[in-house]
Design an enzyme around this catalytic site. Sequence first.
Site, PDB file in Angstrom:
ATOM      1  N   GLN A 118       9.789   5.921   9.528  1.00  0.00           N
ATOM      2  CA  GLN A 118       9.823   5.826   8.183  1.00  0.00           C
ATOM      3  C   GLN A 118       9.593   6.718   7.224  1.00  0.00           C
ATOM      4  OE1 GLN A 118       7.192   2.931   6.412  1.00  0.00           O
ATOM      5  NE2 GLN A 118       8.971   1.950   5.973  1.00  0.00           N
ATOM      6  N   GLY A 119      10.440   7.542   7.016  1.00  0.00           N
ATOM      7  CA  GLY A 119      10.810   7.859   6.239  1.00  0.00           C
ATOM      8  C   GLY A 119      11.240   7.887   4.629  1.00  0.00           C
ATOM      9  N   GLU A 161       8.197  -5.722   6.630  1.00  0.00           N
ATOM     10  CA  GLU A 161       7.387  -4.227   7.589  1.00  0.00           C
ATOM     11  C   GLU A 161       5.297  -5.493   6.599  1.00  0.00           C
ATOM     12  OE1 GLU A 161       7.582  -0.814   5.438  1.00  0.00           O
ATOM     13  OE2 GLU A 161       5.217   0.183   6.054  1.00  0.00           O
ATOM     14  N   SER A 178       7.907   7.231   2.005  1.00  0.00           N
ATOM     15  CA  SER A 178       7.123   8.530   0.757  1.00  0.00           C
ATOM     16  C   SER A 178       7.177   9.598   0.465  1.00  0.00           C
ATOM     17  CB  SER A 178       5.357   7.821   1.640  1.00  0.00           C
ATOM     18  OG  SER A 178       5.279   6.279   1.646  1.00  0.00           O
ATOM     19  N   SER A 186       4.271   8.088  10.607  1.00  0.00           N
ATOM     20  CA  SER A 186       4.082   7.403  11.743  1.00  0.00           C
ATOM     21  C   SER A 186       5.053   7.962  12.896  1.00  0.00           C
ATOM     22  CB  SER A 186       3.945   6.318  11.070  1.00  0.00           C
ATOM     23  OG  SER A 186       2.753   6.079   9.642  1.00  0.00           O
TER      24      SER A 186
HETATM   25  C1  FAD Z   1      -1.659   4.765   7.912  1.00  0.00           C
HETATM   26  C2  FAD Z   1      -1.082   5.355   6.739  1.00  0.00           C
HETATM   27  C3  FAD Z   1       0.334   4.898   8.233  1.00  0.00           C
HETATM   28  C4  FAD Z   1       1.906   5.163   6.861  1.00  0.00           C
HETATM   29  N1  FAD Z   1       2.940   4.916   7.319  1.00  0.00           N
HETATM   30  C5  FAD Z   1       3.890   5.391   6.748  1.00  0.00           C
HETATM   31  C6  FAD Z   1       5.029   5.684   7.241  1.00  0.00           C
HETATM   32  O1  FAD Z   1       5.638   5.540   8.688  1.00  0.00           O
HETATM   33  N2  FAD Z   1       6.484   5.864   6.137  1.00  0.00           N
HETATM   34  C7  FAD Z   1       6.222   6.140   5.274  1.00  0.00           C
HETATM   35  O2  FAD Z   1       7.583   6.402   4.604  1.00  0.00           O
HETATM   36  N3  FAD Z   1       4.840   5.719   4.564  1.00  0.00           N
HETATM   37  C8  FAD Z   1       3.978   5.730   5.139  1.00  0.00           C
HETATM   38  N4  FAD Z   1       2.444   5.639   4.720  1.00  0.00           N
HETATM   39  C9  FAD Z   1       2.233   5.481   2.777  1.00  0.00           C
HETATM   40  C10 FAD Z   1       1.905   4.845   2.381  1.00  0.00           C
HETATM   41  O3  FAD Z   1       3.565   3.375   2.320  1.00  0.00           O
HETATM   42  C11 FAD Z   1       1.713   4.811   0.371  1.00  0.00           C
HETATM   43  O4  FAD Z   1       0.365   5.723   1.148  1.00  0.00           O
HETATM   44  C12 FAD Z   1       1.534   4.372   0.238  1.00  0.00           C
HETATM   45  O5  FAD Z   1       2.347   3.943  -0.582  1.00  0.00           O
HETATM   46  C13 FAD Z   1       0.416   4.808  -1.220  1.00  0.00           C
HETATM   47  O6  FAD Z   1       1.201   6.135  -1.992  1.00  0.00           O
HETATM   48  P1  FAD Z   1       0.333   7.008  -2.231  1.00  0.00           P
HETATM   49  O7  FAD Z   1      -0.432   7.523  -0.655  1.00  0.00           O
HETATM   50  O8  FAD Z   1       1.288   8.402  -2.861  1.00  0.00           O
HETATM   51  O9  FAD Z   1      -0.484   6.639  -3.129  1.00  0.00           O
HETATM   52  P2  FAD Z   1      -0.294   6.617  -4.607  1.00  0.00           P
HETATM   53  O10 FAD Z   1       0.802   6.004  -5.104  1.00  0.00           O
HETATM   54  O11 FAD Z   1      -0.693   8.509  -5.427  1.00  0.00           O
HETATM   55  O12 FAD Z   1      -1.513   5.528  -5.033  1.00  0.00           O
HETATM   56  C14 FAD Z   1      -3.480   6.491  -5.638  1.00  0.00           C
HETATM   57  C15 FAD Z   1      -4.014   4.863  -5.926  1.00  0.00           C
HETATM   58  O13 FAD Z   1      -2.926   4.676  -7.344  1.00  0.00           O
HETATM   59  C16 FAD Z   1      -2.805   3.288  -7.555  1.00  0.00           C
HETATM   60  N5  FAD Z   1      -1.287   3.203  -8.005  1.00  0.00           N
HETATM   61  C17 FAD Z   1      -0.297   3.550  -8.564  1.00  0.00           C
HETATM   62  N6  FAD Z   1       0.196   2.966  -8.278  1.00  0.00           N
HETATM   63  C18 FAD Z   1      -0.406   1.912  -9.352  1.00  0.00           C
HETATM   64  C19 FAD Z   1       0.408   1.012 -10.585  1.00  0.00           C
HETATM   65  N7  FAD Z   1       1.356   0.613 -10.920  1.00  0.00           N
HETATM   66  N8  FAD Z   1      -1.158  -0.025 -10.679  1.00  0.00           N
HETATM   67  C20 FAD Z   1      -1.348   0.188  -9.993  1.00  0.00           C
HETATM   68  N9  FAD Z   1      -2.312   1.166  -9.302  1.00  0.00           N
HETATM   69  C21 FAD Z   1      -1.626   2.072  -9.228  1.00  0.00           C
HETATM   70  C22 FAD Z   1      -2.890   2.988  -5.666  1.00  0.00           C
HETATM   71  O14 FAD Z   1      -2.733   1.449  -5.474  1.00  0.00           O
HETATM   72  C23 FAD Z   1      -3.370   4.016  -4.772  1.00  0.00           C
HETATM   73  O15 FAD Z   1      -4.810   3.312  -5.712  1.00  0.00           O
HETATM   74  C24 FAD Z   1       1.181   5.432   5.311  1.00  0.00           C
HETATM   75  C25 FAD Z   1       0.378   5.017   4.331  1.00  0.00           C
HETATM   76  C26 FAD Z   1      -0.834   5.435   5.762  1.00  0.00           C
HETATM   77  C27 FAD Z   1      -2.695   5.483   5.265  1.00  0.00           C
END
Ligand code: FAD
Lengths: 397, 328
Positions: A128-129, A246, A131, A163
Amino acid sequence: MRLRETPEEQAFRRELRLWLEETLPTLPPEPPFDDWEAKRAYDTGWQRRLYEAGYAGVSWPKEYGGRGATPSEELIFLEETERAGAPYVGCCFVSTLHAGPTIIAEGTPEQRARYLPPILRGDHVWCQGFSEPEAGSDLASLRTRAVRDGNHYVVTGQKIWTSHAQVADFCELLVRTDPDAPKHKGITWLIMPMDLPGIEVRPMRTLTGESEFSEMFLDEVRIPVENVVGAENDGWRVAMVTFGFERGTAFVSELLASKRLLADLVEIAKKTPWRGATAWDDAGIRDELVLIEAELEAQWALTKRNVSRAARHGTPGVGGSVFKLAYHETRERMGEVALRILGRARLALDDPTGVSARHLDHVHQRLYALSLSIAAGTAQIQRNIVGERLLGLPKDR
Amino acid sequence: MDFEPTDDQVALQTELRRFLAERIDHDARRAIAEMPGAVDRDLWRELGGMGVFSVTLPESAGGVGLGFAEATLVFEELGRAAVPGPLVGTFLAAGLDVDLAASAAAGEATVGLCPVGDPAFVEHLPALDALLVVDDGGVALAEPPAGARPVDRPLDPLTPVAVVEALPAGRPVGDGDLARELRTRAALLAAALQVGLATAAVEMATGHANQRVQFGRVIGQFQAVKHMLADAQVQVEVARAAVQAAGVELDDAAAGHQEASAARRAVDVARIVASRAADRATRACIQVHGGMGFTWELDAHLYLKRALVLDAGVGSPEDAKDALAAAL
Ligand SMILES: Cc1cc2nc3c(=O)[nH]c(=O)nc-3n(C[C@H](O)[C@H](O)[C@H](O)COP(=O)(O)OP(=O)(O)OC[C@H]3O[C@@H](n4cnc5c(N)ncnc54)[C@H](O)[C@@H]3O)c2cc1C
């Protein structure tokens, strides 16, 4: 509303149980830690066995190799495979649990015919691409650009946290096709074959020590226009369908696995010396374990509701967010009480002293549970979704 | 009463903080993880030279001549820098009437600390010169056990662990009273380390929340993020006060101004709340970092894992809960 099983469903359960009893002892040994090629071979091998026995894609349409069965049978399938200790979907997570279902819901007949059967046969692994480094919670701000050039899109950008990317054949990719439109309106959902030139995958380690996800660099990758799922610039809506699966139905087998974890913890507690008796005799520990059991059972009821709703309306909708919020909270507390019971045995992963009779690794699970409030939309974002879409509260942004 | 730190206490803490900030960073921690037993012997001697292991020893014995109040400040800083190694065991050994005490105080020797267990999990074994074994009945000083089985994947990569089927009996160095005293001290020092870890976690998360932009805003503007960190910080502040109060009470008890049981009770309180604060803060740190928080690369997991390791040591929060319950 009906929970009782029909005679056909009962027969399905019996037949499946027999098949599992015969088949599981013939499986190859589990792959070594963090060996992704071996994991892929193991997970797709299991998928292949399911396919050959007619148990792949239980609720998928027959014409694409599925069983065409009812959602009840899907749940029976998950219950029985989990009860028997069958392998977890692993590398087949994206393909069978959200890319495939999205293509069933939104794909063209050609796309369904082309992509669905190999998923069920275990021939193809998907990733899944979605993020990007600057687009996580605010996924709609994604920047990976797709520029039309004849019958192709030329795609350039960066994805992250992908992932299983290092062993994937295809990727469900979100790209920006109209940079001038409002951010939700210029996105397209594309199928990207992972063997195209211009794709570089760099694995990253998670805090459990596994290289589960990767950074993915895309440099002028040429993707055929026929690989659009839904319509150009309609990708945000399609992505919401993917998220419905999902967050909604993809975690069902996880929930069942958690029930097994809890049962194991109770067993461990009953034999762990504790203040002159056992940990199970400690009212604080027992209270917490019982509460967790009740929560998991209740979440199983919610899951039946979500799965039924998905069967009736095509996607599970907001119910997935409700489930994920409840579930991650329970799993966090389960990890906490597990480590209390383990005492010093918490100091190592892999349970080197054989505390768990079922060979479950509660320390790993404690760490893994940290991802449940981040992956597939953070807990904060899910709460916004429940507040806004379920309760109709105003947005704060 | 004046429960604010004195200028000297502030200076002590600031000096150590500066030293550690320069000496240990993200890369240094990873380099130490590769050393035998994850102990950097040079750093150990430097810490010894600064008096880290001899804070409470009299100056006449080559110590710093301060009390447990100061020791809590020192251990908070060691926690904040996530310094790997058998810090608590070495500190305790330096205060015992044993041959090894002087070299432990100087940071020449490393001494582990382990509750009896069957099997036992021994931390940092390849780097240990000796092992303090504590149970209800007494304290023994043992040679590092042979025939131990190192585990492939310790919970905390900075705390290597080996499984030992039977701990060596060692030489008895004290009875149940000493065991209780060491447990109390270990509990206080572990609590101080956890306050430090929690502080580092909140600082790191706050830094990220001030700079990471999503939805066109720094995420620290979202109440969900702001409140998560504020809640963590509240627990850290409460825990810090409880830990420092317990240090002062131990010193008062040693000087005869306070009942020993009251001081122990203060330590139990500190132990319990520090554990919770560390758990809350280190989780929040991971959560605020999103996907990045779940990586090996970021130090957030090191804080969380160390806090979890400390909860399973001699003088654990479980012990403290038992003791506090008995006192109620
Ligand atoms: C084990 C794992 C597997 C993953 N696999 C995939 C995958 O296969 N494909 C893929 O595309 N992605 C994947 N992800 C990514 C995942 O979807 C993102 O990490 C997630 O959406 C959060 O984005 P970010 O990491 O940029 O955090 P950020 O968006 O930067 O968030 C940082 C913090 O800010 C908070 N925050 C942000 N906006 C708000 C708001 N409006 N209100 C309140 N709080 C807020 C968040 O809750 C978090 O605590 C994976 C992540 C993990 C941990």
